[in-house]
Design an enzyme around this catalytic site. Structure first.
Site: not given
Ligand code: ACO
Length: 333
Positions: A116, A257, A287
């Protein structure tokens, strides 16, 4: 550092695959919901490649748009740099296929694999060649088809990404006050396992056993990346602003980004940027990794959010872990 020349942005372009995958489509594939995805990430839909579409076909289409805006032809190009981690083949670099398809017979071509952060690192690298006086025109590309390296049964990752390409043309100019101004980049490889594809490289090649392990897909520790990302955006922004003696008040638009709208909003709050100073288009694309920053720049320009002489804060982060930024003085004259 004093530069001999300026590196002016004179063209932008983009390409999205035909096929759209909405959050509702994903509801039929994994246990998720439109509400969860849109509330946690801001994403409503993404594009994915199909048929004959590839990373290089998208990049070529984006490049042609940017070159048309810049009013240049393929023989004007001295160099092509593409930010990508999903090139059509393991070898050669995707930029080579773009070079061939465009007929840019004078140009060197290589990829930068920074996921990214790929567009920003490609842009910063291109700027060095232009500002040093080595190249007159450099084509900067970001193109990824992350859909090809996702585990479509893993809801933690498959809802986040989309495919696409973006392009930008940098032109050498005598005016060092326009185009790419200050630049910053940083990497912390100790965080590499927070966002990686373990198998398929030289450490764990794609043998039958390693494929069976199911570790040849994007694997991510969402919470760690989330925390890192906000700090990375803020640190990079402060750094490039300080180099120019500017503050956020001087910025017309932050073009970040697009990984998660909440990450962007948290960073923008810490930087005390107003909503109208922040560009977000993640709802349409997800993304798009290497394409993301260029896609945001291209859309912002076409939507009239960027005006002549605006100062743009272009900032990103990604696997590596890596992060970086540049300030752009936008001038097409
Ligand atoms: N649908 C429904 N529920 C989900 C999903 C989904 N797609 N994915 C996860 N959950 C659940 C989890 O299992 C968890 O359940 P639990 O509480 O029963 O364990 C709950 O939702 C909450 O999960 P969290 O991981 O706490 O959710 P969070 O609010 O942190 O959001 C997310 C997750 C969106 C992935 C966030 O952490 C994020 O955006 N992180 C950064 C990701 C990013 O920027 N990646 C790209 C980097 S750039 C590159 O180089 C590729």
């Amino acid at each position: 550092m004093k530069h001999l020349k300026g590196a002016q942005v004179v063209g932008v372009g983009k390409c999205l695959p035909q096929k759209i995958l909405t959050n509702h489509d994903l509801e039929t594939m994994v246990e998720t919901s439109d509400d969860w995805i849109s509330e946690r990430t801001g994403i409503r839909q993404r594009h994915v490649i199909s048929g004959s579409e590839t990373v290089s076909t998208m990049a070529v289409a984006a490049a042609r748009q940017a070159m048309e805006m810049a009013a240049i032809g393929p023989m004007d190009l001295d160099l092509i740099i593409m930010g990508s981690f999903t090139a059509d083949h393991k070898l050669p670099a995707g930029a080579c296929m773009v070079q061939a398809e465009l007929g840019a017979k004078r140009a060197g071509a290589f990829d930068i694999n920074s996921a990214c952060t790929g567009f920003i690192y490609s842009l910063l690298t291109a700027a060095q060649f232009v500002k040093s006086g080595t190249c007159k025109y450099v084509l900067v590309l970001g193109s990824d088809a992350t859909s090809t390296v996702l585990d479509w049964t893993d809801r933690n990752t498959c809802v986040l990404f989309g495919d696409g390409a973006s392009a930008l043309v940098l032109k050498q100019t005598e005016d060092t006050g326009v185009g790419i101004l200050s630049q910053f980049m940083c990497t912390d490889g100790t965080g590499m396992c927070n966002l990686w594809i373990p198998n398929g490289g030289s450490r764990w090649p794609l043998t039958e056993k390693n494929i069976g392990d199911n570790r040849h897909f994007v694997s991510m520790s969402g919470k760690e990346v989330y925390r890192f990302a906000i700090n990375a955006l803020v640190e990079s922004s402060h750094n490039v602003l300080a180099q120019e003696g500017l503050t956020c008040k001087d910025i017309a638009l932050m073009v970040p980004h697009q990984a998660n709208a909440r990450i962007i909003q948290s960073a923008a709050n810490r930087l005390e940027l107003l909503d109208e100073q922040v560009y977000i288009n993640i709802d349409r694309y997800g993304n798009t990794v290497g394409a993301s920053v260029g896609l945001a720049l291209c859309d912002a320009w076409h939507e009239g959010r960027i005006k002549e002489n605006d100062k743009l804060l272009v900032v990103g982060f990604g696997a590596g872990l890596s992060w970086g930024a540049t300030l752009i003085h936008w001038s097409l004259k």
